[in-house]
Write a protein that holds these residues in place. Sequence first.
Motif, PDB file in Angstrom:
ATOM      1  N   GLN A   1       6.395   9.274  40.847  1.00 58.47           N
ATOM      2  CA  GLN A   1       6.389   9.442  42.088  1.00 58.47           C
ATOM      3  C   GLN A   1       4.594   9.654  43.054  1.00 58.47           C
ATOM      4  O   GLN A   1       4.794  10.067  44.335  1.00 58.47           O
ATOM      5  CB  GLN A   1       7.204  10.848  42.126  1.00 58.47           C
ATOM      6  CG  GLN A   1       8.669  10.736  41.745  1.00 58.47           C
ATOM      7  CD  GLN A   1       9.422  10.319  43.508  1.00 58.47           C
ATOM      8  OE1 GLN A   1       8.538  10.636  44.203  1.00 58.47           O
ATOM      9  NE2 GLN A   1      10.104   9.288  42.243  1.00 58.47           N
ATOM     10  N   HIS A   2       4.257   9.347  41.144  1.00 57.16           N
ATOM     11  CA  HIS A   2       2.639   9.601  42.292  1.00 57.16           C
ATOM     12  C   HIS A   2       1.722   7.980  42.170  1.00 57.16           C
ATOM     13  O   HIS A   2       2.193   8.030  41.214  1.00 57.16           O
ATOM     14  CB  HIS A   2       1.721  10.487  41.366  1.00 57.16           C
ATOM     15  CG  HIS A   2       1.789  11.768  41.248  1.00 57.16           C
ATOM     16  ND1 HIS A   2       1.545  12.433  41.947  1.00 57.16           N
ATOM     17  CD2 HIS A   2       2.559  12.586  40.259  1.00 57.16           C
ATOM     18  CE1 HIS A   2       2.253  13.973  41.925  1.00 57.16           C
ATOM     19  NE2 HIS A   2       2.829  13.600  40.959  1.00 57.16           N
ATOM     20  N   PRO A   3       1.248   7.285  43.190  1.00 56.93           N
ATOM     21  CA  PRO A   3       0.467   6.430  43.142  1.00 56.93           C
ATOM     22  C   PRO A   3      -0.489   6.406  41.900  1.00 56.93           C
ATOM     23  O   PRO A   3      -1.335   7.023  41.406  1.00 56.93           O
ATOM     24  CB  PRO A   3      -0.057   5.981  44.293  1.00 56.93           C
ATOM     25  CG  PRO A   3       0.279   7.333  45.203  1.00 56.93           C
ATOM     26  CD  PRO A   3       0.691   8.470  44.075  1.00 56.93           C
ATOM     27  N   ILE A   4      -0.597   5.211  41.490  1.00 53.68           N
ATOM     28  CA  ILE A   4      -1.457   4.959  40.546  1.00 53.68           C
ATOM     29  C   ILE A   4      -2.477   5.287  40.784  1.00 53.68           C
ATOM     30  O   ILE A   4      -3.515   6.367  39.882  1.00 53.68           O
ATOM     31  CB  ILE A   4      -1.344   3.414  40.030  1.00 53.68           C
ATOM     32  CG1 ILE A   4       0.483   2.836  38.666  1.00 53.68           C
ATOM     33  CG2 ILE A   4      -2.163   2.830  39.422  1.00 53.68           C
ATOM     34  CD1 ILE A   4       0.187   2.001  38.589  1.00 53.68           C
ATOM     35  N   GLU A   5      -3.372   5.351  41.609  1.00 57.70           N
ATOM     36  CA  GLU A   5      -4.574   5.656  42.291  1.00 57.70           C
ATOM     37  C   GLU A   5      -4.803   7.498  42.080  1.00 57.70           C
ATOM     38  O   GLU A   5      -5.682   8.251  42.262  1.00 57.70           O
ATOM     39  CB  GLU A   5      -4.765   4.755  43.630  1.00 57.70           C
ATOM     40  CG  GLU A   5      -4.006   5.589  44.482  1.00 57.70           C
ATOM     41  CD  GLU A   5      -2.592   4.035  44.962  1.00 57.70           C
ATOM     42  OE1 GLU A   5      -2.516   4.421  46.297  1.00 57.70           O
ATOM     43  OE2 GLU A   5      -2.329   3.430  44.079  1.00 57.70           O
TER      44      GLU A   5
ATOM     45  N   GLU B   1      15.161  12.408  41.294  1.00 56.01           N
ATOM     46  CA  GLU B   1      15.784  11.867  40.098  1.00 56.01           C
ATOM     47  C   GLU B   1      15.729  13.183  39.159  1.00 56.01           C
ATOM     48  O   GLU B   1      13.945  13.089  38.923  1.00 56.01           O
ATOM     49  CB  GLU B   1      16.244  11.006  40.427  1.00 56.01           C
ATOM     50  CG  GLU B   1      15.605  10.360  38.891  1.00 56.01           C
ATOM     51  CD  GLU B   1      15.283   8.676  38.945  1.00 56.01           C
ATOM     52  OE1 GLU B   1      16.075   8.678  37.747  1.00 56.01           O
ATOM     53  OE2 GLU B   1      16.263   7.406  38.959  1.00 56.01           O
ATOM     54  N   SER B   2      16.437  13.462  38.013  1.00 55.55           N
ATOM     55  CA  SER B   2      15.904  14.608  37.323  1.00 55.55           C
ATOM     56  C   SER B   2      15.017  13.725  36.220  1.00 55.55           C
ATOM     57  O   SER B   2      15.470  12.467  35.470  1.00 55.55           O
ATOM     58  CB  SER B   2      17.451  14.560  36.394  1.00 55.55           C
ATOM     59  OG  SER B   2      17.379  15.488  34.915  1.00 55.55           O
ATOM     60  N   GLY B   3      13.980  13.795  35.630  1.00 55.22           N
ATOM     61  CA  GLY B   3      13.306  13.315  34.351  1.00 55.22           C
ATOM     62  C   GLY B   3      12.041  12.960  34.763  1.00 55.22           C
ATOM     63  O   GLY B   3      11.097  12.799  35.004  1.00 55.22           O
TER      64      GLY B   3
ATOM     65  N   GLU C   1       1.706   8.453  22.151  1.00 53.45           N
ATOM     66  CA  GLU C   1       0.907   9.260  21.118  1.00 53.45           C
ATOM     67  C   GLU C   1       0.822  10.631  21.675  1.00 53.45           C
ATOM     68  O   GLU C   1       0.068  11.604  20.746  1.00 53.45           O
ATOM     69  CB  GLU C   1      -0.791   8.795  20.881  1.00 53.45           C
ATOM     70  CG  GLU C   1       0.089   7.111  19.830  1.00 53.45           C
ATOM     71  CD  GLU C   1      -1.911   6.723  20.255  1.00 53.45           C
ATOM     72  OE1 GLU C   1      -2.052   6.579  19.221  1.00 53.45           O
ATOM     73  OE2 GLU C   1      -2.520   6.618  21.066  1.00 53.45           O
ATOM     74  N   VAL C   2       0.840  10.937  22.501  1.00 52.39           N
ATOM     75  CA  VAL C   2       0.752  12.680  23.269  1.00 52.39           C
ATOM     76  C   VAL C   2       1.533  12.794  24.269  1.00 52.39           C
ATOM     77  O   VAL C   2       1.886  12.223  24.789  1.00 52.39           O
ATOM     78  CB  VAL C   2      -0.811  12.086  23.697  1.00 52.39           C
ATOM     79  CG1 VAL C   2      -0.916  11.274  25.040  1.00 52.39           C
ATOM     80  CG2 VAL C   2      -1.188  14.141  24.504  1.00 52.39           C
ATOM     81  N   LEU C   3       2.198  13.559  24.367  1.00 52.44           N
ATOM     82  CA  LEU C   3       2.746  14.866  25.133  1.00 52.44           C
ATOM     83  C   LEU C   3       2.078  14.978  26.342  1.00 52.44           C
ATOM     84  O   LEU C   3       1.800  16.182  26.247  1.00 52.44           O
ATOM     85  CB  LEU C   3       4.511  15.495  24.622  1.00 52.44           C
ATOM     86  CG  LEU C   3       5.344  16.141  26.038  1.00 52.44           C
ATOM     87  CD1 LEU C   3       6.073  14.680  26.617  1.00 52.44           C
ATOM     88  CD2 LEU C   3       6.006  16.817  25.212  1.00 52.44           C
ATOM     89  N   VAL C   4       2.087  14.612  27.713  1.00 55.31           N
ATOM     90  CA  VAL C   4       1.885  15.123  28.835  1.00 55.31           C
ATOM     91  C   VAL C   4       2.807  16.271  29.184  1.00 55.31           C
ATOM     92  O   VAL C   4       3.861  15.365  29.799  1.00 55.31           O
ATOM     93  CB  VAL C   4       1.293  14.260  29.768  1.00 55.31           C
ATOM     94  CG1 VAL C   4       0.665  14.434  30.840  1.00 55.31           C
ATOM     95  CG2 VAL C   4       0.113  12.743  29.374  1.00 55.31           C
ATOM     96  N   LEU C   5       1.815  17.755  29.981  1.00 52.22           N
ATOM     97  CA  LEU C   5       3.216  18.168  30.399  1.00 52.22           C
ATOM     98  C   LEU C   5       3.417  17.794  31.824  1.00 52.22           C
ATOM     99  O   LEU C   5       2.212  17.677  32.581  1.00 52.22           O
ATOM    100  CB  LEU C   5       1.998  19.477  29.398  1.00 52.22           C
ATOM    101  CG  LEU C   5       2.344  19.357  28.640  1.00 52.22           C
ATOM    102  CD1 LEU C   5       1.675  21.604  28.546  1.00 52.22           C
ATOM    103  CD2 LEU C   5       3.643  19.491  27.785  1.00 52.22           C
ATOM    104  N   GLY C   6       4.468  18.489  32.199  1.00 49.49           N
ATOM    105  CA  GLY C   6       4.749  18.026  33.716  1.00 49.49           C
ATOM    106  C   GLY C   6       6.235  18.845  34.334  1.00 49.49           C
ATOM    107  O   GLY C   6       6.479  19.648  33.251  1.00 49.49           O
ATOM    108  N   VAL C   7       6.424  19.269  35.443  1.00 49.11           N
ATOM    109  CA  VAL C   7       7.643  20.116  36.326  1.00 49.11           C
ATOM    110  C   VAL C   7       7.756  18.396  36.638  1.00 49.11           C
ATOM    111  O   VAL C   7       7.632  17.772  36.361  1.00 49.11           O
ATOM    112  CB  VAL C   7       6.902  21.072  36.594  1.00 49.11           C
ATOM    113  CG1 VAL C   7       6.396  22.008  35.433  1.00 49.11           C
ATOM    114  CG2 VAL C   7       5.868  21.496  37.161  1.00 49.11           C
ATOM    115  N   GLN C   8       9.262  18.888  36.754  1.00 49.60           N
ATOM    116  CA  GLN C   8      10.165  17.999  37.808  1.00 49.60           C
ATOM    117  C   GLN C   8       9.663  17.950  39.724  1.00 49.60           C
ATOM    118  O   GLN C   8       8.678  19.530  40.064  1.00 49.60           O
ATOM    119  CB  GLN C   8      11.119  18.915  38.113  1.00 49.60           C
ATOM    120  CG  GLN C   8      12.411  18.226  39.184  1.00 49.60           C
ATOM    121  CD  GLN C   8      13.113  16.882  38.481  1.00 49.60           C
ATOM    122  OE1 GLN C   8      13.071  17.297  37.044  1.00 49.60           O
ATOM    123  NE2 GLN C   8      13.133  16.022  39.315  1.00 49.60           N
TER     124      GLN C   8
END
Length: 119
Positions: A59-63, A99-101, A87-94
């Motif tokens: 949902q965030h643009p690459i830049e 959509e879910s995920g 190799e790493v889990l980046v933390l995020g929220v909905q």
Amino acid sequence: MSQEIKPVVSKEEVFDKLEIRVGRVIDVEREPSAPKPSYKMLIDFGKFGRRVSVGRFTQHPIEEVKGRLVLGVLNFEPRPIGNVTSEVLVLGVQFPKAESGEATFVSPLANAKVGSKLF
């Protein structure tokens, strides 16, 4: 409406075992082999090295993602996602109304030092 939460755990036995560090996204691209729309990110964790993560932050643009400070769990077992090993889990929220995920980042508000520990 029920507000179920998981059982209470000991901080020392659970949270203190996690290696959660600040990293900076240095490269990002769409990952076409992932089962759902995802980015493959190369993240610099300073003295903890560079790690690859695949996550649903599209949902965030690459830049907007490149150069961002993120929080990542460094000591989870690597996980195959499509043709890439994350190799790493980046933390995020909905992400709001996505959509879910689909996620948005959990990030420090200040320009924290790369490699800093979450506590």
